[in-house]
Design a protein around this motif. Structure first.
Motif, mmCIF file in Angstrom:
data_model
loop_
_atom_site.group_PDB
_atom_site.id
_atom_site.type_symbol
_atom_site.label_atom_id
_atom_site.label_comp_id
_atom_site.label_asym_id
_atom_site.label_seq_id
_atom_site.Cartn_x
_atom_site.Cartn_y
_atom_site.Cartn_z
ATOM 1 N N GLN A 1 -6.397 12.088 -22.020
ATOM 2 C CA GLN A 1 -5.036 11.550 -22.068
ATOM 3 C C GLN A 1 -4.902 10.337 -21.151
ATOM 4 N N GLU A 2 -5.456 10.466 -19.943
ATOM 5 C CA GLU A 2 -5.374 9.346 -19.001
ATOM 6 C C GLU A 2 -6.185 8.163 -19.491
ATOM 7 N N PHE A 3 -7.274 8.481 -20.166
ATOM 8 C CA PHE A 3 -8.191 7.452 -20.639
ATOM 9 C C PHE A 3 -7.487 6.435 -21.535
ATOM 10 N N VAL A 4 -6.620 6.917 -22.428
ATOM 11 C CA VAL A 4 -5.965 5.992 -23.359
ATOM 12 C C VAL A 4 -4.608 5.499 -22.874
ATOM 13 N N SER A 5 -4.016 6.197 -21.897
ATOM 14 C CA SER A 5 -2.660 5.802 -21.517
ATOM 15 C C SER A 5 -2.680 4.476 -20.776
ATOM 16 N N GLY A 6 -1.708 3.669 -21.082
ATOM 17 C CA GLY A 6 -1.543 2.397 -20.386
ATOM 18 C C GLY A 6 -2.499 1.292 -20.824
ATOM 19 N N LYS A 7 -3.363 1.582 -21.792
ATOM 20 C CA LYS A 7 -4.288 0.528 -22.243
ATOM 21 C C LYS A 7 -3.603 -0.400 -23.240
ATOM 22 N N GLU A 8 -3.971 -1.668 -23.158
ATOM 23 C CA GLU A 8 -3.424 -2.664 -24.079
ATOM 24 C C GLU A 8 -3.874 -2.360 -25.507
ATOM 25 N N PHE A 9 -3.062 -2.775 -26.472
ATOM 26 C CA PHE A 9 -3.410 -2.546 -27.869
ATOM 27 C C PHE A 9 -4.721 -3.249 -28.233
ATOM 28 N N ASP A 10 -4.907 -4.450 -27.668
ATOM 29 C CA ASP A 10 -6.145 -5.218 -27.909
ATOM 30 C C ASP A 10 -7.381 -4.435 -27.470
ATOM 31 N N VAL A 11 -7.285 -3.842 -26.284
ATOM 32 C CA VAL A 11 -8.394 -3.064 -25.740
ATOM 33 C C VAL A 11 -8.700 -1.890 -26.658
ATOM 34 N N LEU A 12 -7.627 -1.242 -27.114
ATOM 35 C CA LEU A 12 -7.793 -0.082 -28.003
ATOM 36 C C LEU A 12 -8.473 -0.471 -29.309
ATOM 37 N N LYS A 13 -8.144 -1.675 -29.799
ATOM 38 C CA LYS A 13 -8.747 -2.143 -31.053
ATOM 39 C C LYS A 13 -10.269 -2.224 -30.913
ATOM 40 N N TYR A 14 -10.719 -2.797 -29.794
ATOM 41 C CA TYR A 14 -12.165 -2.895 -29.567
ATOM 42 C C TYR A 14 -12.771 -1.509 -29.382
ATOM 43 N N LEU A 15 -12.045 -0.666 -28.678
ATOM 44 C CA LEU A 15 -12.529 0.692 -28.407
ATOM 45 C C LEU A 15 -12.722 1.490 -29.688
ATOM 46 N N VAL A 16 -11.717 1.394 -30.563
ATOM 47 C CA VAL A 16 -11.757 2.203 -31.775
ATOM 48 C C VAL A 16 -12.919 1.748 -32.658
ATOM 49 N N LEU A 17 -13.169 0.455 -32.647
ATOM 50 C CA LEU A 17 -14.281 -0.074 -33.439
ATOM 51 C C LEU A 17 -15.623 0.390 -32.855
ATOM 52 N N ALA A 18 -15.717 0.358 -31.514
ATOM 53 C CA ALA A 18 -16.944 0.780 -30.844
ATOM 54 C C ALA A 18 -17.209 2.263 -31.089
#
Lengths: 167, 384
Positions: free
Chosen positions: A87-104
Motif C-alpha cells: 500500500q505504501e509502495f504505490v501511495s503518493g506516486k506520480e501517475f507518470d511513475v506508475l505508468k513506467y512501473l506498470v509497463l515494467a
C-alpha cells in the motif's frame, strides 16, 4: 541415491543475479527475489548467465521493482507487513511513475505488483476528464466533433453529476 | 488497468478515441471487467435494487451499494432509476445474473435490465401463454447464452389443470421454445440461480407436504432434484431458497427464529451447513405468513432480509429496519453486480476479437503505455 541438491534452499539464498537497466547501471539482486518475476525466472532457468540486461526498463523504475521483489522475498516479514508495504509502495506516486512501473511489471511478469499498480492507476483515473486521459496517454482524438457529441449523448446521465478533476 | 475502473467512468472514456470505444465495447473486455468485479466481491453481489410489487407506472427503482455500513439508511446514497417499459401495475424482480436484472411486468412480459448502464430490453412474447406462471433467470456459460424460463400451467374452463409446461427464452436466438415440464408440481417461492442451475422449491400436488427442490440446468435444460438439509422438524414448507456467496442457501423460519443453511459443496447433501441462527420478533399477525427473503450477509455478520415491505438488517445483538413500508405494501428486491453486459445481445457480439487485437497492435506501435497492453496481458482469453 540422491542425498543433496546443489540448488537446495540454503545455497539458493546466497546466490545472486546482476540486472542491468537500459541506462547501463547494474543492480545486485538475490536469486530468491529475482525468481518472483516470472520472466526473470525463465531467463535464469534457460541460461547460466548471472547478468541480465533489460533494454526497456530505466534505472529509477528498476530500482523500485527490485525494492518490491526484495521485500517480498524476505521470509522474515509477515504477510501483513508485506501488504502494508504494498500500500505504501504505490501511495503518493506520480501517475507518470506508475505508468513506467506498470509497463515494467508487465515485462517482468510480476503479477502481484502489476495488479497493485494497475488498481492504483484506476483509482487515480476514476474521476478524471476524458481530456486528461488523452493527455496522459498521448492519445489523438480521432472523433469528429459530431461523433463525439453522439457518444456523449448516448449515456448523458454518466456525465452530469460529478465534479471532475483535470489536474 | 481499465478493467478496474467503474462502469460509469468507462462509459465516459469511450469518448477518448475510437480505439478506446472499441476496447470498452468488446465482449472480451466486458467479460474481463465482469470477472474482475466478481472476484473482488468474492462472488457476492455489490448492490441492491428494490421496488414496490404493486404501483402505477412509471417504475422508479431504488438501488444502493451493499459495501459501506448499510445500517444507516438515511446516510446511504440511494440512486433512483427509471426503468423504461410499457405501463404496468405489478412487477416481479426474478433475480440477477452478471449484472443483468430480470423483471417481469404484470406476470407476462419480461424485461432484462442492466441498472448500471441503464440499458434494458423487453423480450418478445412467448407463443404459448400460461394461466399461472413463475419465472427463472440464468446464464448458460457454455454457450454464452442468457435464458429465462417460464414455468406454468393451463386450466380448462372448469378450473382443472390441463397441462404443465415451460417456455424457455434464449438470448442467442432471441425467441422462446416450449417444453414439457417433467413433474406436476406446485412451485413455491421465487427461483434461485446458482452454479448454472435454476432452483425451484416444489411440492407434489398429491402429497401436499412433500417438498423438494427441482433444479433445471440451463445448459442441458434437464431437471434433477437437490436435497434439502436434514431439519430438526418436518417443516420443510417453512424453507425458502436463496444465494449466499455463490452457494445455494436455505432459510428455515419458525415463529421466532430463523436458521440459514448453506450448501457448501454443490451436489453433496452432507455439506449443508448451518451458518447462523438468529431471533426475530414474533409475527404480529399469525395469519400472515411472513416469509423472509435472505438478500445479503455482510462481512461482519449482518444479515439483510426482506420481509414484506421491510428491509431489515440483523446483527447478533440487535435488529434494525433500514427501510419500512407498512402493510399491505410488498417489496420486490434483488442483489446484482455492476457490469457492462448489454441486455441487447446482438450489439455486443458484433464486436469481434479482431478489434481487440488491432487495438493492442495500435498501442504497441505507438509506444503508448499502460492500459491496453495490460488489459490484454491480464486477460487470460488472449495471450499475445
Amino acid at each position: 541415491m540422491v542425498t543433496t541438491d546443489e540448488k537446495g534452499p540454503l545455497t539458493a539464498k546466497k546466490k545472486s543475479v546482476i540486472i542491468r537497466s537500459c541506462d547501463g547501471d547494474e543492480f545486485l539482486v538475490s536469486e530468491s527475489a529475482a525468481v518472483l518475476s516470472t520472466s526473470l525466472k525463465k531467463i535464469l532457468e534457460e541460461k547460466e548467465d548471472r547478468l541480465i540486461h533489460l533494454s526497456d526498463i530505466d534505472n529509477k523504475t528498476l530500482a523500485m521493482v527490485i525494492a518490491y521483489l526484495s521485500t517480498h522475498a524476505d521470509d522474515g516479514l509477515s504477510d501483513d507487513l508485506k501488504r502494508s508495504f504494498d500500500q505504501e509502495f504505490v501511495s503518493g506516486k506520480e501517475f507518470d511513475v506508475l505508468k513506467y512501473l506498470v509497463l515494467a511489471t508487465d515485462t517482468l511478469q510480476v503479477t502481484c505488483l502489476c495488479y497493485t499498480v494497475a488498481k492504483k492507476m484506476a483509482d487515480i483515473m476514476k474521476n478524471k476528464l476524458v481530456e486528461w486521459v488523452r493527455r496522459e496517454f498521448d492519445i489523438q482524438n480521432d472523433y469528429t466533433p459530431e461523433a463525439e457529441a453522439e457518444i456523449r449523448r448516448l449515456d448523458a446521465w454518466a456525465w452530469d453529476d460529478r465534479q471532475l478533476e483535470d489536474d | 488497468m481499465a478493467k478496474y475502473l467503474p462502469v460509469k467512468t468507462l462509459l465516459k472514456f469511450r469518448c477518448v478515441s475510437k480505439s478506446w470505444l472499441n476496447l470498452i465495447s468488446s465482449s472480451q473486455f466486458v467479460n474481463a471487467h465482469l470477472k474482475n468485479s466478481t472476484k473482488n466481491n468474492m462472488g457476492f453481489h455489490s448492490r441492491l435494487v428494490f421496488h414496490l410489487r404493486y404501483s402505477p407506472s412509471p417504475k422508479v427503482f431504488h438501488t444502493f451499494s451493499l459495501h459501506p455500513k448499510i445500517d444507516d439508511y438515511e446516510s446511504l446514497s440511494v440512486d433512483k432509476l427509471v426503468l423504461s417499459c410499457r405501463p404496468c401495475y405489478a412487477i416481479e424482480i426474478v433475480g440477477s445474473c452478471n449484472g443483468l436484472v430480470c423483471v417481469v411486468l404484470d406476470y407476462n412480459s419480461v424485461v432484462l435490465w442492466n441498472p448500471t448502464t441503464r440499458k434494458s430490453k423487453t423480450l418478445p412474447v412467448s407463443d404459448s401463454s400460461l394461466d399461472l406462471s413463475k419465472h427463472g433467470f440464468g446464464y448458460d456459460a457454455a454457450n454464452d447464452d442468457y435464458k429465462v424460463v417460464e414455468f406454468g400451467c393451463n386450466y380448462d374452463t372448469f378450473g382443472y389443470k390441463k397441462s404443465t409446461k415451460r417456455n424457455i427464452y434464449s438470448s442467442r436466438v432471441d425467441s422462446w421454445r416450449t417444453m414439457e415440464w417433467p413433474c406436476s408440481d406446485i412451485i413455491d417461492g421465487p427461483s434461485v440461480f446458482v452454479n448454472g442451475v435454476i432452483h425451484w422449491k416444489v411440492c407434489d400436488e398429491k402429497y401436499q407436504r412433500f417438498w423438494a427442490v427441482i433444479a433445471q440446468n440451463v445448459t442441458t435444460e434437464t431437471c434433477s432434484s437437490v436435497d434439502l438439509p436434514t431439519l430438526a422438524s418436518d417443516d420443510a414448507d417453512k424453507v425458502s431458497l436463496g444465494v449466499f456467496g455463490g452457494c445455494l442457501s436455505a432459510s428455515f423460519y419458525c415463529h421466532n427464529y430463523m436458521d440459514v443453511w448453506v450448501l457448501k459443496e454443490y451436489g453433496d447433501r452432507e455439506s449443508w451447513t448451518k451458518l447462523v441462527r438468529f431471533n426475530y420478533p414474533s409475527v404480529e399477525n399469525r395469519f400472515v405468513l411472513k416469509r423472509p427473503k435472505l438478500l445479503f450477509v455482510s462481512k461482519d455478520g449482518g444479515i439483510l432480509l426482506k420481509i414484506f415491505g421491510d428491509l431489515i438488517m440483523y446483527r447478533p445483538s440487535q435488529y434494525r429496519v433500514i427501510h419500512h413500508l407498512s402493510n399491505p405494501f410488498v417489496l420486490e428486491a434483488a442483489t446484482y453486480s455492476e457490469s457492462l453486459i448489454s441486455p441487447d445481445f446482438e450489439k455486443i457480439r458484433g464486436n469481434s476479437c479482431k478489434e481487440y487485437i488491432y487495438f493492442y497492435l495500435y498501442i504497441r506501435n505507438k509506444q503508448l503505455f499502460g492500459d491496453a497492453c495490460l488489459v490484454l496481458s491480464m486477460t487470460t482469453s488472449i495471450r499475445l
